[in-house]
Write a protein that holds these residues in place. Structure first.
Motif, mmCIF file in Angstrom:
data_model
loop_
_atom_site.group_PDB
_atom_site.id
_atom_site.type_symbol
_atom_site.label_atom_id
_atom_site.label_comp_id
_atom_site.label_asym_id
_atom_site.label_seq_id
_atom_site.Cartn_x
_atom_site.Cartn_y
_atom_site.Cartn_z
ATOM 1 N N PHE A 1 -8.605 1.691 -2.411
ATOM 2 C CA PHE A 1 -9.335 2.960 -2.444
ATOM 3 C C PHE A 1 -8.426 4.169 -2.558
ATOM 4 O O PHE A 1 -8.833 5.190 -3.085
ATOM 5 C CB PHE A 1 -10.211 3.102 -1.202
ATOM 6 C CG PHE A 1 -11.424 2.223 -1.222
ATOM 7 C CD1 PHE A 1 -12.170 2.102 -2.380
ATOM 8 C CD2 PHE A 1 -11.813 1.525 -0.103
ATOM 9 C CE1 PHE A 1 -13.281 1.291 -2.408
ATOM 10 C CE2 PHE A 1 -12.927 0.704 -0.126
ATOM 11 C CZ PHE A 1 -13.656 0.591 -1.287
ATOM 12 N N THR A 2 -7.195 4.073 -2.000
ATOM 13 C CA THR A 2 -6.381 5.280 -1.928
ATOM 14 C C THR A 2 -5.338 5.386 -3.030
ATOM 15 O O THR A 2 -4.961 6.492 -3.391
ATOM 16 C CB THR A 2 -5.657 5.374 -0.576
ATOM 17 O OG1 THR A 2 -4.958 4.162 -0.357
ATOM 18 C CG2 THR A 2 -6.631 5.610 0.539
ATOM 19 N N ARG A 3 -4.854 4.276 -3.566
ATOM 20 C CA ARG A 3 -3.793 4.384 -4.568
ATOM 21 C C ARG A 3 -4.378 4.750 -5.923
ATOM 22 O O ARG A 3 -5.532 4.435 -6.227
ATOM 23 C CB ARG A 3 -3.017 3.066 -4.678
ATOM 24 C CG ARG A 3 -2.178 2.760 -3.479
ATOM 25 C CD ARG A 3 -1.180 3.823 -3.156
ATOM 26 N NE ARG A 3 -0.158 3.980 -4.165
ATOM 27 C CZ ARG A 3 1.082 3.530 -4.041
ATOM 28 N NH1 ARG A 3 1.448 2.896 -2.971
ATOM 29 N NH2 ARG A 3 1.960 3.726 -4.998
ATOM 30 N N VAL B 1 0.825 -1.207 0.000
ATOM 31 C CA VAL B 1 0.000 0.000 0.000
ATOM 32 C C VAL B 1 0.862 1.260 0.000
ATOM 33 O O VAL B 1 0.518 2.255 -0.645
ATOM 34 C CB VAL B 1 -0.958 -0.025 1.206
ATOM 35 C CG1 VAL B 1 -1.772 1.241 1.270
ATOM 36 C CG2 VAL B 1 -1.868 -1.221 1.110
ATOM 37 N N VAL C 1 -12.825 1.922 5.499
ATOM 38 C CA VAL C 1 -12.010 0.738 5.797
ATOM 39 C C VAL C 1 -12.000 0.466 7.294
ATOM 40 O O VAL C 1 -12.113 -0.679 7.737
ATOM 41 C CB VAL C 1 -10.587 0.929 5.241
ATOM 42 C CG1 VAL C 1 -9.635 -0.067 5.849
ATOM 43 C CG2 VAL C 1 -10.593 0.799 3.746
ATOM 44 N N ALA D 1 -8.165 -3.307 1.060
ATOM 45 C CA ALA D 1 -9.221 -2.363 0.676
ATOM 46 C C ALA D 1 -8.698 -0.934 0.722
ATOM 47 O O ALA D 1 -8.997 -0.115 -0.156
ATOM 48 C CB ALA D 1 -10.425 -2.524 1.606
ATOM 49 N N LEU D 2 -7.876 -0.639 1.751
ATOM 50 C CA LEU D 2 -7.306 0.708 1.867
ATOM 51 C C LEU D 2 -6.444 1.027 0.649
ATOM 52 O O LEU D 2 -6.556 2.109 0.057
ATOM 53 C CB LEU D 2 -6.473 0.784 3.143
ATOM 54 C CG LEU D 2 -5.950 2.154 3.510
ATOM 55 C CD1 LEU D 2 -7.100 3.044 3.904
ATOM 56 C CD2 LEU D 2 -4.961 2.068 4.643
ATOM 57 N N GLY D 3 -5.605 0.055 0.263
ATOM 58 C CA GLY D 3 -4.769 0.278 -0.918
ATOM 59 C C GLY D 3 -5.603 0.472 -2.168
ATOM 60 O O GLY D 3 -5.310 1.323 -3.006
ATOM 61 N N GLU E 1 3.422 9.315 -9.033
ATOM 62 C CA GLU E 1 1.997 9.036 -9.011
ATOM 63 C C GLU E 1 1.282 10.358 -8.810
ATOM 64 O O GLU E 1 1.743 11.223 -8.072
ATOM 65 C CB GLU E 1 1.682 8.076 -7.868
ATOM 66 C CG GLU E 1 0.278 7.528 -7.933
ATOM 67 C CD GLU E 1 0.081 6.387 -6.958
ATOM 68 O OE1 GLU E 1 1.079 5.767 -6.569
ATOM 69 O OE2 GLU E 1 -1.064 6.145 -6.588
ATOM 70 N N SER F 1 -3.567 -4.764 -4.604
ATOM 71 C CA SER F 1 -4.369 -4.703 -3.380
ATOM 72 C C SER F 1 -5.548 -5.668 -3.463
ATOM 73 O O SER F 1 -5.929 -6.289 -2.466
ATOM 74 C CB SER F 1 -4.883 -3.285 -3.166
ATOM 75 O OG SER F 1 -3.831 -2.376 -3.173
ATOM 76 N N LEU G 1 -5.677 -8.012 7.076
ATOM 77 C CA LEU G 1 -5.120 -8.075 5.712
ATOM 78 C C LEU G 1 -6.142 -7.565 4.697
ATOM 79 O O LEU G 1 -5.817 -6.799 3.784
ATOM 80 C CB LEU G 1 -4.714 -9.514 5.394
ATOM 81 C CG LEU G 1 -4.058 -9.782 4.047
ATOM 82 C CD1 LEU G 1 -2.824 -8.937 3.877
ATOM 83 C CD2 LEU G 1 -3.702 -11.244 3.911
ATOM 84 N N PHE G 2 -7.407 -7.960 4.892
ATOM 85 C CA PHE G 2 -8.458 -7.499 3.984
ATOM 86 C C PHE G 2 -8.602 -5.984 4.045
ATOM 87 O O PHE G 2 -8.717 -5.312 3.014
ATOM 88 C CB PHE G 2 -9.781 -8.174 4.346
ATOM 89 C CG PHE G 2 -10.879 -7.922 3.371
ATOM 90 C CD1 PHE G 2 -11.080 -8.757 2.301
ATOM 91 C CD2 PHE G 2 -11.718 -6.835 3.529
ATOM 92 C CE1 PHE G 2 -12.079 -8.515 1.393
ATOM 93 C CE2 PHE G 2 -12.721 -6.582 2.626
ATOM 94 C CZ PHE G 2 -12.896 -7.428 1.553
ATOM 95 N N SER G 3 -8.556 -5.430 5.276
ATOM 96 C CA SER G 3 -8.707 -3.987 5.419
ATOM 97 C C SER G 3 -7.565 -3.246 4.734
ATOM 98 O O SER G 3 -7.790 -2.231 4.069
ATOM 99 C CB SER G 3 -8.749 -3.609 6.892
ATOM 100 O OG SER G 3 -9.730 -4.340 7.552
ATOM 101 N N LEU G 4 -6.342 -3.771 4.895
ATOM 102 C CA LEU G 4 -5.206 -3.116 4.253
ATOM 103 C C LEU G 4 -5.346 -3.169 2.736
ATOM 104 O O LEU G 4 -5.057 -2.199 2.034
ATOM 105 C CB LEU G 4 -3.901 -3.786 4.686
ATOM 106 C CG LEU G 4 -3.415 -3.402 6.081
ATOM 107 C CD1 LEU G 4 -2.255 -4.282 6.487
ATOM 108 C CD2 LEU G 4 -2.986 -1.957 6.090
#
Lengths: 199, 101
Positions: free
Chosen positions: B24-26, A32, A110, B20-22, A92, B35, B15-18
């Motif tokens: 939505f944010t990347r 991430v 999240v 999902a975070l990636g 990016e 992700s 792990l799922f939350s991370l």
């Protein structure tokens, strides 16, 4: 520690879980947070490998092997190939969101997902009947159990996956094929012209 | 005795939350795709844990099928990314608004 003693967790199991769990979380954070996509792909290998360790810890030896071969081997290599083909663009776009407030909303939602999973479980993690046939506690090995399940109970889905794989291969070939009738006009595909006309 | 299943489930929720975070944010479409793979892996870990907790091989069978579908999905997804990139020469998801009516 009193809780650990009460549930009779042996030390090697605990250490394996903690090390693999930390590796999973660190790898996911790396995917991430890393700027360079190559570093993200390498962090993903760490996560996938640690998940394979957790599979072995839970007596799923076949899936652990498949996880390492298919995911860490094939899929990540495919990712790296595409990253190399596209060129590593480290810059990016970090400006304004097109969707206003996307990032704060993403963080909040999240967090809600995570808290919701933990709240809904509330100590009642696995409900439902224990299996009587094909039990994982039977003396036959994990690979044989899985083979028996796939080739008897789940034979039709197994055949369907072969169709799916063929469709995926054909789809990939069609997607990356160049659209040009004459070999000389490879630099200017038709769709590009129409798109620039629309602009 | 090994670590209780709930620990594994908390780990896979994390792990799922991370993932999902990636997602939505990347902005880089390749990292969004990675992700997605993280989220699939979290679900796989959940299935294997349930398989152990309930003593049923069905969970592991499902993970087998998820792996096949994930492989097919990656092949097609990366093909689509290559096709987009050839046209737009950009790997940012926000630039892809040609479908907007």
């Amino acid at each position: 520690m009193i809780d650990l003693l009460a549930t009779q967790i042996t030390l090697p199991d605990l250490i394996t879980f903690l090390v693999a769990g930390i590796a999973v979380v660190l790898g996911a954070l790396g995917v991430v947070l890393m700027r360079n996509p190559v570093h993200s792909a390498l962090s993903m290998i760490m996560t996938l490998f640690a998940v394979a360790v957790l599979f072995i810890e839970q007596d799923a030896q076949f899936l652990a092997a498949v996880q390492v071969i298919v995911y860490a081997g094939a899929i990540v290599v495919l990712f790296l190939f595409v990253i190399m083909l596209l060129g590593v663009d480290k810059k990016e776009y970090l400006g304004k969101d097109k969707l206003r407030g996307q990032r704060p909303l993403a963080f909040i939602s999240v967090l809600i997902i995570f808290v919701e999973i933990l709240t809904l479980a509330r100590g009642n993690w696995a409900t439902g009947a224990k299996a009587t046939v094909m039990s994982t506690t039977s003396p036959i090995s994990n690979v044989e159990q899985l083979a028996r399940a796939i080739f008897t109970t789940y034979l039709l889905p197994f055949e369907a996956t072969s169709v799916l794989l063929i469709v995926a291969v054909v789809g990939a070939v069609v997607l990356v094929r160049r659209v040009d009738e004459k070999p000389g006009s490879a630099e200017q595909p038709k769709e590009l012209e129409t798109e620039s006309e629309m602009k | 005795m090994t670590v209780p299943g709930s620990w594994y489930l908390v780990l896979s929720a994390l792990l799922f939350s991370l993932g999902a975070l990636g997602f939505f944010t990347r902005r880089n479409i390749l990292i969004m795709f990675m992700s997605l793979e993280l989220m699939l892996n979290a679900v796989n870990l959940t299935f294997v844990t349930f398989s152990r907790m309930l003593g049923d091989i069905g969970g592991q069978t499902l993970v087998f099928f998820v792996l096949v579908v994930a492989a097919a999905e990656v092949v097609v997804g990366l093909g689509i990314i290559m096709a987009i990139f050839r046209r737009r020469s950009s790997a940012t998801a926000d630039d892809l608004s040609i479908f907007r009516g």
